[in-house]
Design a protein around this motif. Sequence first.
Motif, short mmCIF file in Angstrom:
data_model
loop_
_atom_site.label_atom_id
_atom_site.label_comp_id
_atom_site.label_asym_id
_atom_site.label_seq_id
_atom_site.Cartn_x
_atom_site.Cartn_y
_atom_site.Cartn_z
N ARG A 186 1.13 6.99 -6.49
CA ARG A 186 -0.21 7.48 -6.80
C ARG A 186 -0.92 6.56 -7.80
N THR A 187 -0.87 5.28 -7.48
CA THR A 187 -1.43 4.26 -8.35
C THR A 187 -2.33 3.33 -7.54
N ASP A 188 -3.42 2.92 -8.12
CA ASP A 188 -4.30 1.95 -7.49
C ASP A 188 -3.58 0.59 -7.46
N PRO A 189 -3.60 -0.11 -6.32
CA PRO A 189 -2.91 -1.40 -6.26
C PRO A 189 -3.35 -2.38 -7.36
N GLY A 190 -4.61 -2.34 -7.76
CA GLY A 190 -5.09 -3.23 -8.81
C GLY A 190 -4.50 -2.93 -10.18
N SER A 191 -3.87 -1.77 -10.33
CA SER A 191 -3.22 -1.39 -11.59
C SER A 191 -1.73 -1.63 -11.55
N GLU B 174 0.84 -1.20 0.00
CA GLU B 174 0.00 0.00 0.00
C GLU B 174 0.87 1.25 0.00
N ALA C 111 1.95 1.78 -3.54
CA ALA C 111 0.83 2.32 -4.33
C ALA C 111 0.63 3.81 -4.03
N ALA C 112 0.66 4.17 -2.77
CA ALA C 112 0.49 5.58 -2.40
C ALA C 112 1.65 6.43 -2.92
N GLY D 288 -3.86 -6.93 -3.33
CA GLY D 288 -4.61 -6.50 -4.50
C GLY D 288 -3.79 -6.23 -5.74
N LEU D 289 -2.49 -6.49 -5.72
CA LEU D 289 -1.65 -6.29 -6.89
C LEU D 289 -1.69 -7.52 -7.78
#
Length: 181
Positions: free
Chosen positions: A120-125, A113, A116-117, A143-144
Amino acid sequence: MDPSGIEGISAGNTAPEAASPPRRRHGYNQTGPLRAGPRQKWPDPGRDQNPGVPHFISSRALTAAGFRLVTLSNGSAQIAGKLFSDAGITDEFESLLSVEDAPAWKPARGSYEYAAASTRTDPGSMLLVAVHPWDIHGAARAGLRTAWLNRAGDSYPAYFEAPDFTVSTLTELAPNLAATA
């Protein structure tokens, strides 16, 4: 999947546990910590760091395909920076992240996380690329998407979350990702 929407996080392990003797790591028999001393020198930056794994070609193939590359290491960002600099691939990476700045070490959810933060990316992306099944497992649970770099042709442990991709070299990754786009 849109290739420009996936972030590659290459997991390095420069943490102290990487030096625990004896065990086979990445195709080498390691019996102690890896150190550059008076009788040893780090590999030539123009040569592969790991035989059979052309890092500089691999990273360039991924950036040329439109992927953002970031590292997330349980070790020091300074050590990762030195290794990447010596290999001549630092410019291929947007960030060299370390769990030193995260709330927890990998494979805890908080470390992924944090990445991701930071990007600035959604973990799913995001896509985590790692040699360690425990890292794949942790990233998948956070979620990655995941890619297992299986250099030795080992069997993946059934008790971990399975990777989305399995490749034996990094050069195989970009075509595999493009095929699913």
